[in-house]
Every structure is written in structure tokens, then in C-alpha cells.
Scaffold this motif. Structure first.
Motif, PDB file in Angstrom:
ATOM      1  N   ARG A   6     -11.537  -2.757  -7.114  1.00  0.00           N
ATOM      2  CA  ARG A   6     -11.289  -1.645  -8.053  1.00  0.00           C
ATOM      3  C   ARG A   6     -12.551  -0.784  -8.140  1.00  0.00           C
ATOM      4  O   ARG A   6     -13.625  -1.256  -8.535  1.00  0.00           O
TER       5      ARG A   6
ATOM      6  N   LEU B  41       0.829  -1.194   0.000  1.00  0.00           N
ATOM      7  CA  LEU B  41       0.000   0.000   0.000  1.00  0.00           C
ATOM      8  C   LEU B  41       0.867   1.248   0.000  1.00  0.00           C
ATOM      9  O   LEU B  41       1.942   1.271   0.610  1.00  0.00           O
TER      10      LEU B  41
ATOM     11  N   LEU C 114      -9.548  -0.052   2.590  1.00  0.00           N
ATOM     12  CA  LEU C 114     -10.050   0.733   3.717  1.00  0.00           C
ATOM     13  C   LEU C 114      -9.375   0.227   4.977  1.00  0.00           C
ATOM     14  O   LEU C 114      -9.415  -0.971   5.261  1.00  0.00           O
TER      15      LEU C 114
ATOM     16  N   LEU D 161      -8.536   5.674   3.479  1.00  0.00           N
ATOM     17  CA  LEU D 161      -8.559   5.046   2.167  1.00  0.00           C
ATOM     18  C   LEU D 161      -7.145   5.026   1.618  1.00  0.00           C
ATOM     19  O   LEU D 161      -6.451   6.053   1.640  1.00  0.00           O
ATOM     20  N   ILE D 162      -6.698   3.859   1.144  1.00  0.00           N
ATOM     21  CA  ILE D 162      -5.329   3.721   0.657  1.00  0.00           C
ATOM     22  C   ILE D 162      -5.357   3.006  -0.682  1.00  0.00           C
ATOM     23  O   ILE D 162      -6.007   1.968  -0.848  1.00  0.00           O
ATOM     24  N   GLN D 163      -4.633   3.560  -1.642  1.00  0.00           N
ATOM     25  CA  GLN D 163      -4.513   2.924  -2.951  1.00  0.00           C
ATOM     26  C   GLN D 163      -3.498   1.794  -2.906  1.00  0.00           C
ATOM     27  O   GLN D 163      -2.489   1.878  -2.195  1.00  0.00           O
TER      28      GLN D 163
ATOM     29  N   ILE E  78     -15.163   8.745  -4.788  1.00  0.00           N
ATOM     30  CA  ILE E  78     -13.891   8.281  -5.325  1.00  0.00           C
ATOM     31  C   ILE E  78     -13.574   9.107  -6.572  1.00  0.00           C
ATOM     32  O   ILE E  78     -14.392   9.203  -7.499  1.00  0.00           O
TER      33      ILE E  78
ATOM     34  N   CYS F 172      -0.289   7.968   0.184  1.00  0.00           N
ATOM     35  CA  CYS F 172      -1.542   8.338  -0.482  1.00  0.00           C
ATOM     36  C   CYS F 172      -2.760   8.035   0.399  1.00  0.00           C
ATOM     37  O   CYS F 172      -3.893   8.058  -0.097  1.00  0.00           O
TER      38      CYS F 172
ATOM     39  N   ALA G   6      -9.028   3.034  -9.183  1.00  0.00           N
ATOM     40  CA  ALA G   6      -7.869   2.350  -8.605  1.00  0.00           C
ATOM     41  C   ALA G   6      -8.375   1.207  -7.740  1.00  0.00           C
ATOM     42  O   ALA G   6      -9.573   1.084  -7.461  1.00  0.00           O
ATOM     43  N   ASP G   7      -7.419   0.354  -7.327  1.00  0.00           N
ATOM     44  CA  ASP G   7      -7.716  -0.659  -6.316  1.00  0.00           C
ATOM     45  C   ASP G   7      -7.541  -0.008  -4.953  1.00  0.00           C
ATOM     46  O   ASP G   7      -6.444   0.471  -4.605  1.00  0.00           O
ATOM     47  N   TRP G   8      -8.615  -0.001  -4.165  1.00  0.00           N
ATOM     48  CA  TRP G   8      -8.621   0.730  -2.914  1.00  0.00           C
ATOM     49  C   TRP G   8      -8.754  -0.231  -1.723  1.00  0.00           C
ATOM     50  O   TRP G   8      -9.410  -1.264  -1.813  1.00  0.00           O
TER      51      TRP G   8
END
Length: 895
Positions: free
Chosen positions: A848, A757, A816, A890-892, A808, A761, A812-814
């Protein structure tokens, strides 16, 4: 027992994926009243759904004693057992009302006053007359009036049949030998007595400088507890307490009802005015005791009694050790032996646990400090376990402790392995221990279960699941079920997540089962020292220091008895016994040994290259040897309690085989290491701390490695490594299987659960949250940076619902991440459940996501504390945390 044998016979991977009841969590099912058939159906189905494998029905104090074992009770018992069997649950017979096995809810002594507990008391003075008065059971009274009323008819402690059993004249200051002791029992008698006291008199005047010590027995007229020295008491208990249950169960024995479980059989721990001497409580008396003691000590019963309370010269320690050995053997055979023969005749397994004075502690007597365990079924844990078919122990609260390690040790000494561990919660923020811990979280319970498995537990037994959650506005312990050693976990808001705990911990236990633990160190269990010196002697704290020091360095160990040491084989500088191999033996402040065979075996081990260390007091007495010069033993000795540097020095001399596990910080993860018969090694690693930990594993020049996932039951295909780095998130557990390989192209590997991760971001999601205290409540704005208990919902215990319209911006692939949750959470996105988590890390893969607004819902359940402790003295200064108390992130997923 059959469950365990079956578990060893089937495919080990199948056992891991689908653990049998022998490995699944079990629980007492508290009956506070006789349940209806509908209640039995509903609650047993619920227990099955939540992953429990075994249930023990236990009638608690809230149930009338008149209802216990009544025809209606027996009918309900049969109905419940039948339902359990159809559900695939196993059932065990908890053998009594409330606890303290043997009284059968008071029925054992009805019309059999001769079976009520009889005790020995004593007085010491320089006068011809003496009195024994003020007899009271402090251990019982600390638990409150309801417990006193249950154990004593009319809540009164009364006595009868006062009898002088021994009287001795002796020097008042310092007895150099037994030759200075004169038996005057025939000249001493009871001259006055009533229900609470007696006066005894000697028919002369003690000479100047002499003291008279008189031992008087008395039988309680009101106690419902039995005399455990009498086999006829155990026989009567079986007749009125156990046979009715087995007979009504009929063809449900032995499946699903396969065992009987006894719980802390113990008479009262009495004190009285002017009690003195080495022995801290009264001890039981029976007519057979004098001959048994005389044969065991080689002196008269009267003189042996005197040695219990006063020094009588050089023979003191030997006499005490041999007295308590004879006393314990008589009690073990009378009670446990009778129960075992009955169980075998009925085709069921005998298990259960005795008084464990070390409960919640590493020190041998660090738990029940107010009692002298030598008077009860206790201390001789190896001897007691020989009467069981399966080992069980008791543990208290949620810290690592001695009980499971000692339980595993005695099981292996008696040809078995591992143990059942009953765990109960006692209150820590109030003096009323029975108020329990409704603030318990599933994370805390899970962490303790995994620690227990690493320490020798096969099955986690919870105390307990409740039939009812009790009454509001009534803080009375015990009689209000709500405060009967809470929590009843099925009334916790997080109960619906229990299946996650049950599946994972059962698989960890099943993973450990086939392997033999790697235990480089043996600790000699100092039974004779414990008998002779008593519970306040330094052997107790030395055991604690050795255990904690070794485990802090992740060096496993096991206890061995003198009999184990004497029969051990010595090969290649290692001691082989109980199916284990030891490189070192530790003697923790051992002053007394039973036999010279132990010394000779230790000397042979040392001469063969083994390591023998001792600490604290030195050996002074070998009971079967009169020549004190033969009691010397060469060892590396530490006069003080062992510290970290001492244990490091010991471990520097050991090089146990198998994988090497190293860490990069002082806080190492919990670990268990064992080996299969086919050459594979098994490792369990567990991080019970708040921050990630990393370990590195090596085994020779390279090894095959399999990951066994305890959360899913999946087993990965082997991969070859030269070294393996394992990163453990907080509360993460891993099961790994290794085998050394000669393959030359092995590389370094890494195991970690955390996805890659981009922490830079991470976006805190602070604003816009709405909250409802339950599915039917209206939503209101709420902060996610502090718990709901601070925002107008102080007494809400249940599932709170947080909702957010999540915007959002980038596809992206997120993920939590929830930094602080009290205490379990289910995440839903756009109406679909993502996952549910019962412990850290609270991290959810959202998948995603396309740009736009998404509906995010978090269903968070807290504990029952704020609801059940309201309007009681048990709440504490502040309410327990509930819900979210730090902003979600929230983290990409990093590219």
C-alpha cells in the motif's frame, strides 16, 4: 542410493520442505587446472549457497593430461572432498579425464598396448585381392583437432596386427541361404600392411557371379581408447584411474563421496574407404568374441559376421539380432560388470550413462545420427542398466526428449525408479557445437528441469559449473574453457538467482518421489528389432511418433522389455509389471522378437480385455521359433506412422483410474499424475508457454485437495471440492494432492496465483528512467521500451540498475508488472528489497503506497552471451536482448 532410501523413510512433508541432496540439482565442477585450497573453499561454498546438492569433479581438456591424477591433483581432490563434506555437499567421482570412460586420461593403455581398441573392418569385391584403407573416426573429427589430439597420440590414427578373421565366398546378387556361403578364411591372408592400410589376398579366383567378403581385425597403435570387450582393460582402468582416487579419499568414502559416475564408454566409430553393408561402423574385436557369437547364433563366427553386412536368406534378421545380443552381453559384462563388482567391493554406488543415440530427440536414433550404436555400449538399455545401482541418462539442450522417460523405464524394470539426467548445452546458431549457449536464461533452464522431472527425472545434473571463465578473444573450443559446452552457469550474470531454481525444482522432485506414476500405456522396447534392422529402420521414428503423440494428449507411458512382458501378471484386463499397471501395449514397427513367450503374454493380455496396438512393419521373426506361422499376432495395426487421430482412437478405449484433468485449449500444461499407497493422488501441472492456461480437475463426486507450494515448501490444509479449476500463469508450476471423499457438500474451487488486478487501470511507466551498467557506473537516461544492448551497452553482461522517481497519486495497493525482462530482476522500493524473480511472470506486490514520490530500483541481470561471444564467430547476427524491453506497468489491486 542411501540418500534416496533416507528420503523415503523420513516424513514426506519434511522431505518436501527440505529436499535432500538426492533431489537437489547437481553439477559437474569443471577443473581446468589444479585448484588451490582457497579456490575450493570459495567455489564450493558458492555452489552450496546456490542450492546445489551434489558435485562431481571433472578434469577438462584445458587441464594438462600430465596434471590429471598427479600427486598434486590427488591432494587437491582430497581437499575439495573434505570441504564439500563439511559444507553438507555430496560428492561423486566422475571417473575420467574429459569424457569417454575407461582411458584414465590415457593411462590405461600406457605399457599395455594389448588393451587399446581393436576393430573389425571388411571389404567386399569380386576380386581375389582387396584393400582396407582410409580408416577415420568421423564422429571424433567433427569435434575438432583438440579432441583428436586428446584421443590419439600425435593426432595420428594408426593400426597394427592386421589379421584376417573371416573370409567368405558367396553369390554377388542375392544369397538365398547360408548353404550358398563358403568359408575360405584359411585361404585368405594379409600380404601387405602398414600403419594406415592393409591388402589381403585369396589364393584363388572368385568364380563368375561370386563375391569375396573379408573381415580383418586391427589394433590401433595410437588410440588412447580401450577395448571394451576385454575385462582386463576395465581392471587396468580401475587400477590406474579409480583406485588412486578412492585411496586418497580414504575415510571420505562413502560419505560424502558415495558414488562413481561413468560417461559414454565407447570405442571409436570408424569408417573407411568403400565401407558397405548394413552395419555403419567398425565393431570391436577380441579373441573371446568368436566363441560367444557362435554359441549365441548357432552358426560359425564367419557366417554370423557375413549376416551383419549382407542378407543371407530367411535367417538374416535372427542372426543379426542374436549376434548383437551376444556382442552386447560380452561388452556389458567385461566393462560394466567389472566396474560394478569393484564399486560394491569399495562400498560405493555405480552410476553413469552410456551412448544415447536418441539424445535431444524422441526418435530412438534421432540424436547421434552419424553412428551405428550397435557397436557400442548402447541399444540394450535394459541390459546395461542391470549393472548400475542407480540409473543415469544424457540429455541435450532444452526440449522434451526420450532420455528421461527411457531412463525411468529401465530403472523400474530393474527394481528401481526414476533417474539422474545430465543436461548439456550445445550451440544452435553456430556449427561449433562446443561453443555452447551463453545466451541460456534461468527461465529456459528451469522449464527444462521441470519437464524432465515430469518425464522421470529425480535429479537434474548440469554440465557444468566452471572453475574459470576462460580467455578473451580466443574462439578455440574445448581448450579455451569458455567454449567447453558453455555456459558455465556460475559465470552467468543470473547465477545469484540459481537458489530459486534449485529450491523449487528439488521440491517438485521430492513431491513426485513417493508416488507411482499413472501410466496407462506401455511401449514395448524393440531391442531385437533395433539389433536386427539397424538404427535407420522405422522402429526409431515410430517410437518418436508414439511418444510425442501420447504426451501431447498428456497420456503418460513407460517402456517395457520383452522380459517384463513375459513375467507380467494379468488382472482385470490390466498388465501389472515393474510396479506399474498398463491398459494398453504398443509395438512400434516391431519385426523381431527374442522369444515366443512375449507373443503368448501379449495374447493373454489381449484375451483378458487388454489393448494391443502395433504400427509400421509387422512382426516377421521370433528368434526362438522356426515356424513362421506362429509369428502372427492379432493386434490393431496401423501401417503408417501413427497420427493424432490414431492416438485419439487408442485413448478412447482406455479409462485410467484417478483424477480427470481437462483443458480449455489445445495447448495443455505439462502434467504428471501418480498415486500414493494410502489412496492419495499427486498431480504436477506446469505451464511452459507464454500465455495463461486453465485446467479443470475432477475425482469422483468430490475430493479432498491439498496445495503443496514448491516455492516455499508450505502445505495447505485440505479443502473439499467437487471440481477444481486451476489457472496457471506463464512458467507457473503447481503441486496438488487429492483424495476422493464421500462428503456431499463439496463445491467448485479455483486455484490461481494472479491477484485480482484492474487491468483497465494499468499505467505504463515510460519516462524518467535512468540506468547504470553496474553498481560503480554513472547513471544515464535510458528507454525501457528497448533493451540496453541497443542503447550503447552492446557488450555489457552483468547487472544493470534502472532507477525511477515514482510518483503515486492515489493511496492504494499497487503492483508492478514487467512485461519483458531479459532475464532476471530484483525490485527495490524506497531502499527495501521487494522480491526477486528469475522467470515469468515478473510481477511484484509493492504494497500500500501513499501519495507522493517513491524511489523504485530494478536490478536486471542478463546473460553472458554479449560479453563472452564478442570478437568470436559465435555472437550471431544480433546481440542478445538485455534488460527491460517493454515499459513497466503499475496496476492497482481491484476492490
Amino acid at each position: 542410493m542411501e540418500q534416496i532410501r533416507t528420503g523415503q523413510d523420513i516424513d514426506r512433508r519434511d522431505l518436501f520442505e527440505n529436499p535432500t541432496a538426492a533431489f537437489r540439482p547437481s553439477a559437474y565442477w569443471f577443473w581446468h587446472s589444479i585448484p588451490t585450497e582457497d579456490v575450493c573453499h570459495a567455489q564450493l561454498a558458492d555452489f552450496k549457497q546456490k542450492g546445489l546438492g551434489t558435485i562431481l569433479i571433472q578434469a577438462r581438456l584445458a587441464m594438462s593430461r600430465d596434471d590429471y591424477l598427479s600427486p598434486a591433483y590427488l591432494d587437491a581432490y582430497r581437499v575439495a572432498a573434505g570441504i564439500a563434506g563439511k559444507l553438507g555437499l555430496k560428492l561423486g567421482i566422475y571417473d575420467d579425464y574429459n569424457w569417454i570412460s575407461g582411458h584414465a586420461g590415457g593411462r590405461t593403455v600406457v605399457d599395455r598396448d594389448d588393451l587399446r581398441e581393436r576393430h573389425l573392418f571388411w571389404s567386399c569385391s569380386g576380386e581375389a585381392r582387396g584393400e582396407i584403407s582410409g580408416i577415420h573416426p568421423p564422429f571424433t573429427r567433427t569435434m575438432g583437432p583438440d579432441i583428436v589430439a586428446w584421443q590419439y597420440e600425435g593426432s595420428i590414427v594408426e593400426w597394427c596386427q592386421w589379421t584376417v578373421e573371416a573370409a567368405l565366398l558367396h553369390p554377388s546378387i542375392g544369397i538365398d541361404s547360408l548353404d550358398q556361403v563358403v568359408d575360405v578364411t584359411a585361404r585368405t591372408s594379409i600380404i601387405e600392411s602398414d600403419g594406415i592400410s592393409c591388402t589381403h589376398a585369396f589364393d584363388g579366383v572368385p568364380p563368375e557371379g561370386q563375391m569375396l567378403t573379408v573381415f580383418v581385425s586391427a589394433r590401433s597403435t595410437t588410440s588412447r581408447l580401450i577395448n571394451y570387450l576385454l575385462p582386463e582393460a576395465a581392471e587396468r582402468f580401475i587400477e590406474v584411474g579409480l583406485d588412486p582416487l578412492v585411496e586418497v579419499l580414504g575415510d571420505l568414502v562413502p560419505d560424502p563421496v558415495g558414488f562413481v559416475f561413468y560417461d559414454q564408454p565407447a570405442a571409436g566409430f570408424y569408417k573407411w574407404s568403400h565401407i558397405s553393408g548394413d552395419l555403419g561402423n567398425s565393431l570391436l574385436y577380441a579373441p573371446t568374441l568368436p566363441d560367444v557369437v557362435s554359441r549365441g547364433t548357432g552358426v560359425t563366427f564367419a557366417r554370423a559376421l557375413l549376416a551383419l553386412v549382407r542378407g543371407v536368406g530367411p535367417e538374416t534378421l535372427r542372426l543379426r539380432a542374436q549376434f548383437y545380443a551376444a556382442y552386447s552381453a560380452l561388452m556389458n559384462e567385461a566393462f560394466s560388470g567389472t566396474l560394478r563388482r569393484w564399486a560394491e567391493g569399495r562400498g560405493i554406488v555405480l552410476t553413469g550413462h552410456e551412448i544415447l543415440p536418441h539424445v535431444s530427440s524422441w526418435s530412438l536414433n534421432g540424436g547421434f545420427t552419424s553412428i551405428d550404436p550397435r557397436v557400442a555400449l548402447a541399444v540394450d538399455f535394459f541390459g546395461i542398466d542391470a549393472y548400475r545401482h542407480e540409473t543415469a541418462v544424457d540429455s541435450n539442450n532444452f526440449v522434451a526428449q526420450l532420455a528421461p522417460k527411457l531412463g525411468d523405464s529401465v530403472a523400474r524394470s530393474n527394481g528401481r525408479s526414476r533417474c539422474v539426467v545430465e543436461t548439456y548445452a550445445s550451440a544452435e546458431r553456430t556449427p561449433v557445437r562446443a561453443a555452447g549457449q551463453w545466451e541460456l536464461t534461468l527461465e529456459t533452464m528451469r522449464a527444462q528441469a521441470i519437464r524432465l522431472h515430469c518425464l522421470g527425472t529425480r535429479q537434474f545434473l548440469w554440465h557444468g559449473v566452471y572453475q574459470t571463465d576462460g580467455r578473451d578473444n580466443d574462439p578455440t573450443p574445448f581448450s579455451n574453457p569458455r567454449f567447453d559446452f558453455g555456459p558455465g552457469i556460475n559465470f552467468e550474470p543470473w547465477w545469484s538467482y540459481h537458489d530459486l531454481f534449485a529450491e523449487e525444482t528439488a521440491r517438485i522432485s521430492a513431491f513426485i518421489e513417493p508416488a507411482t506414476p499413472r501410466t496407462p500405456v506401455a511401449i514395448l522396447y524393440p531391442l531385437q528389432t533395433a539389433f536386427a534392422e539397424g538404427p535407420r529402420h522405422s522402429h526409431a521414428t515410430h517410437i518418436g511418433a508414439w511418444c510425442e503423440g501420447l504426451l501431447a494428449r498428456r497420456c503418460d507411458f513407460m517402456f517395457v522389455s520383452e522380459a517384463d512382458v513375459a513375467k507380467a501378471r494379468i488382472e482385470g484386463g490390466r498388465m501389472l509389471v515393474c510396479g506399474l499397471a498398463f491398459d494398453a501395449v504398443i509395438l512400434p514397427s516391431v519385426t523381431v522378437l527374442e522369444t515366443g513367450d512375449t507373443l503368448r503374454a501379449l495374447e493373454a493380455f489381449r484375451d483378458a480385455g487388454g489393448v494391443v496396438w502395433s504400427s509400421g512393419d509387422r512382426l516377421s521373426t521370433v528368434c526362438d521359433t522356426l515356424d513362421r506361422e506362429t509369428n502372427e499376432m492379432a493386434s490393431t495395426h496401423i501401417d503408417r506412422i501413427p497420427g493424432g487421430s490414431d492416438i485419439d482412437a487408442l485413448l478412447a478405449r482406455l479409462a485410467p483410474p484417478g483424477p480427470v484433468i481437462t483443458g480449455h485449449c489445445a495447448d495443455r500444461p505439462w502434467q504428471w499424475v501418480g498415486y500414493d499407497a494410502d489412496g492419495w493422488w499427486r498431480i504436477v501441472l506446469f505451464n511452459d508457454g507464454p500465455t495463461p492456461l486453465e485446467s479443470e480437475i475432477s475425482l469422483g463426486d468430490g475430493f479432498d485437495c491439498e496445495g503443496w507450494c514448491a516455492t516455499t515448501g508450505e502445505v495447505a490444509e485440505p479443502v473439499v471440492f467437487s471440481h477444481l479449476a486451476v489457472t496457471l500463469d506463464p512458467q507457473e508450476a503447481r503441486c496438488i494432492r487429492l483424495r476422493q471423499t464421500a462428503q456431499q457438500d463439496a463445491g467448485k474451487g479455483r486455484l490461481m496465483t494472479r491477484p485480482s488486478l484492474d487491468a483497465a487501470c494499468a499505467v505504463p511507466v515510460v519516462d524518467g528512467w535512468r540506468f547504470a551498467p553496474g553498481a560503480d557506473a554513472a547513471f544515464v537516461p535510458i528507454s525501457v521500451e528497448t533493451g540496453w544492448e541497443t542503447q550503447g551497452f552492446v557488450d555489457f553482461s552483468g547487472t544493470g540498475i534502472y532507477r525511477l522517481a515514482l510518483e503515486i497519486g492515489d493511496e492504494a495497493d499497487w503492483f508492478l508488472e514487467l512485461p519483458e525482462v531479459a532475464t532476471v530482476v530484483t525490485a527495490r522500493l524506497n531502499g527495501r528489497q521487494i522480491d526477486r524473480r528469475g522467470w515469468r511472470p515478473y510481477r511484484f506486490a509493492l504494497g500500500r503506497l501513499l501519495p507522493g514520490v517513491h524511489s523504485l530500483e530494478l536490478r536486471v541481470a542478463n546473460t553472458a552471451a554479449n560479453r563472452y561471444y564478442i570478437n568470436t564467430p559465435y555472437l550471431g547476427d544480433t546481440a542478445d536482448k538485455s534488460g527491460l524491453s517493454a515499459a513497466p506497468k503499475l496496476i492497482q489491486l481491484a476492490n
